[in-house]
Design a protein around this motif. Structure first.
Motif, mmCIF file in Angstrom:
data_model
loop_
_atom_site.group_PDB
_atom_site.id
_atom_site.type_symbol
_atom_site.label_atom_id
_atom_site.label_comp_id
_atom_site.label_asym_id
_atom_site.label_seq_id
_atom_site.Cartn_x
_atom_site.Cartn_y
_atom_site.Cartn_z
ATOM 1 N N UNK A 80 5.833 0.506 4.947
ATOM 2 C CA UNK A 80 4.761 -0.025 5.811
ATOM 3 C C UNK A 80 4.145 1.083 6.661
ATOM 4 N N UNK A 81 4.979 2.025 7.116
ATOM 5 C CA UNK A 81 4.478 3.166 7.915
ATOM 6 C C UNK A 81 3.522 4.025 7.092
ATOM 7 N N UNK A 82 3.958 4.350 5.878
ATOM 8 C CA UNK A 82 3.125 5.190 4.999
ATOM 9 C C UNK A 82 1.866 4.440 4.607
ATOM 10 N N UNK A 83 2.010 3.151 4.308
ATOM 11 C CA UNK A 83 0.840 2.327 3.965
ATOM 12 C C UNK A 83 -0.164 2.240 5.098
ATOM 13 N N UNK A 84 0.347 2.080 6.324
ATOM 14 C CA UNK A 84 -0.537 1.993 7.493
ATOM 15 C C UNK A 84 -1.287 3.313 7.707
ATOM 16 N N UNK A 85 -0.557 4.428 7.603
ATOM 17 C CA UNK A 85 -1.185 5.738 7.794
ATOM 18 C C UNK A 85 -2.202 6.033 6.691
ATOM 19 N N UNK A 86 -1.915 5.530 5.469
ATOM 20 C CA UNK A 86 -2.780 5.859 4.331
ATOM 21 C C UNK A 86 -4.151 5.192 4.418
ATOM 22 N N UNK A 87 -4.357 4.286 5.389
ATOM 23 C CA UNK A 87 -5.700 3.719 5.545
ATOM 24 C C UNK A 87 -6.679 4.801 6.048
ATOM 25 N N UNK A 107 3.267 3.685 -7.680
ATOM 26 C CA UNK A 107 2.272 4.755 -7.819
ATOM 27 C C UNK A 107 1.804 4.834 -9.274
ATOM 28 N N UNK A 108 0.497 4.906 -9.472
ATOM 29 C CA UNK A 108 -0.041 5.019 -10.822
ATOM 30 C C UNK A 108 -0.441 3.692 -11.445
ATOM 31 N N UNK A 109 -0.034 2.583 -10.825
ATOM 32 C CA UNK A 109 -0.419 1.265 -11.349
ATOM 33 C C UNK A 109 -1.785 0.858 -10.807
ATOM 34 N N UNK A 110 -2.537 0.146 -11.626
ATOM 35 C CA UNK A 110 -3.891 -0.291 -11.221
ATOM 36 C C UNK A 110 -3.876 -1.665 -10.544
ATOM 37 N N UNK A 111 -2.896 -2.482 -10.916
ATOM 38 C CA UNK A 111 -2.795 -3.826 -10.313
ATOM 39 C C UNK A 111 -1.330 -4.108 -10.005
ATOM 40 N N UNK A 121 0.836 -1.208 0.000
ATOM 41 C CA UNK A 121 0.000 0.000 0.000
ATOM 42 C C UNK A 121 0.872 1.259 0.000
ATOM 43 N N UNK A 122 1.931 1.230 0.802
ATOM 44 C CA UNK A 122 2.847 2.375 0.863
ATOM 45 C C UNK A 122 3.497 2.653 -0.485
ATOM 46 N N UNK A 123 3.905 1.584 -1.169
ATOM 47 C CA UNK A 123 4.565 1.741 -2.473
ATOM 48 C C UNK A 123 3.584 2.198 -3.558
ATOM 49 N N UNK A 124 2.318 1.798 -3.433
ATOM 50 C CA UNK A 124 1.284 2.238 -4.384
ATOM 51 C C UNK A 124 0.897 3.688 -4.090
ATOM 52 N N UNK A 125 0.811 4.026 -2.809
ATOM 53 C CA UNK A 125 0.371 5.361 -2.373
ATOM 54 C C UNK A 125 1.441 6.432 -2.639
ATOM 55 N N UNK A 126 2.711 6.058 -2.408
ATOM 56 C CA UNK A 126 3.754 7.088 -2.470
ATOM 57 C C UNK A 126 5.087 6.608 -3.028
ATOM 58 N N UNK A 127 5.137 5.388 -3.561
ATOM 59 C CA UNK A 127 6.429 4.837 -3.961
ATOM 60 C C UNK A 127 6.507 4.371 -5.397
ATOM 61 N N UNK A 128 7.204 3.273 -5.597
ATOM 62 C CA UNK A 128 7.548 2.780 -6.932
ATOM 63 C C UNK A 128 6.337 2.294 -7.738
#
Length: 292
Positions: free
Chosen positions: A281-288, A139-143, A130-137
């Motif tokens: 993981x920190x960013x992913x957890x917060x992004x919930x 980002x912008x991918x659908x799956x 989730x962190x990598x999708x939200x703010x990392x490598x």
């Protein structure tokens, strides 16, 4: 974001020997480097000791905010009922067994002096992706799919809304299960077979990377990983594969083999190393707590 929505949330990552807490800006999708703390935790301790260590790490961050509005997202290893906040980690996991069948969400919220609605738990492998999708490598991918390689093997998938635990660690692989092939244990076994000695950690093997037998171990690991990821990525129709965890730090030694296996079956699917590292993981957890 509307007036009632906050742009900040606390991200918490629960590890086997530590807890990391950070402040995440959900608008800029960044972590405040000046407010990032890592504290040791005895995961074999009593329920009270663990809760006190966690609360001790999280509490100072709550004091900057109005207590009633603090939003806390926690990346937590399983097995765990993430919605209810109840732990099912037992003695076979060799960590946090004193939390077994306890409502950790209620107990921690009470200790922090917040309502349990202000605390959300999410699987740690899912938080990583989730962190990598939200703010990392990714980002912008659908799956996407993600895999963390360390003391255990975590897997997650993302289909355009939020990442979920794929729980593939127990899947049949080779003559055992996936986790036996994609964790520190596999390297320890290979090292023992080659030297008769115990391995202190994968880093010890990395330091011996000039040795041809060590290179062979990493190549075999890379090939196995490629085969596993071909199946996983195909089943999830992934557009990108993201790798994380401590073993990913030595990816230069095995990733070329993995890429070779992948390119034969899934030529258009890139495999990338996490760019957020331990902060994913920190960013992913917060992004919930993020609301688009």
């Amino acid at each position: 974001m509307g007036k009632k929505e906050k742009s900040y949330a606390l991200g918490v990552d629960v590890g086997g020997s530590h807890i990391t807490v950070g402040v995440v800006d959900l608008v800029s999708r960044t972590i405040d480097q000046k407010r990032l703390e890592r504290h040791p935790v005895d995961s074999k301790g009593s329920l009270t000791e663990i809760l006190e260590a966690w609360a001790g790490a999280i509490e100072p961050f709550c004091q900057h905010e109005v207590l009633s509005t603090v939003q806390i997202g926690i990346a937590m290893p399983g097995p765990f009922d993430y919605d209810a906040g109840i732990s099912f980690i037992d003695s076979t996991q060799d960590k946090y067994e004193s939390l077994y069948r306890k409502n950790v969400k209620d107990l921690l919220a009470k200790k922090l002096g917040v309502s349990n609605a202000q605390v959300r738990f999410k699987n740690d492998a899912a938080c990583f992706l989730q962190g990598e999708v939200f703010a990392g490598i990714a980002k912008g991918y659908k799956r996407a799919i993600g895999m963390t390689l360390g003391t255990g093997a975590g897997t997650a998938y993302y289909h355009g809304t939020e990442a979920h635990d794929a729980a593939r660690w127990g899947e049949e692989y080779g003559d055992s299960i996936a986790e036996e092939y994609f964790s520190t244990r596999w390297f320890a076994k290979k090292y023992q077979e080659a030297t008769g000695k115990e391995l202190s950690g994968v880093r010890e093997l990395v330091d011996m990377k000039e040795e041809s037998w060590v290179q062979a171990i990493f190549k075999e690991f890379g090939q196995n990983l490629g085969k596993f990821l071909v199946k996983f990525a195909s089943e999830e129709n992934a557009e990108i594969i993201v790798l994380g965890g401590s073993i990913a730090h030595s990816s230069a030694l095995f990733l070329p083999e993995t890429e070779q296996v992948l390119s034969r079956s899934l030529p258009g699917v890139p495999i990338k190393k996490s760019i957020l590292g331990e902060e994913s993981a920190l960013i992913g957890a917060a992004s919930c707590w993020y609301e688009a």
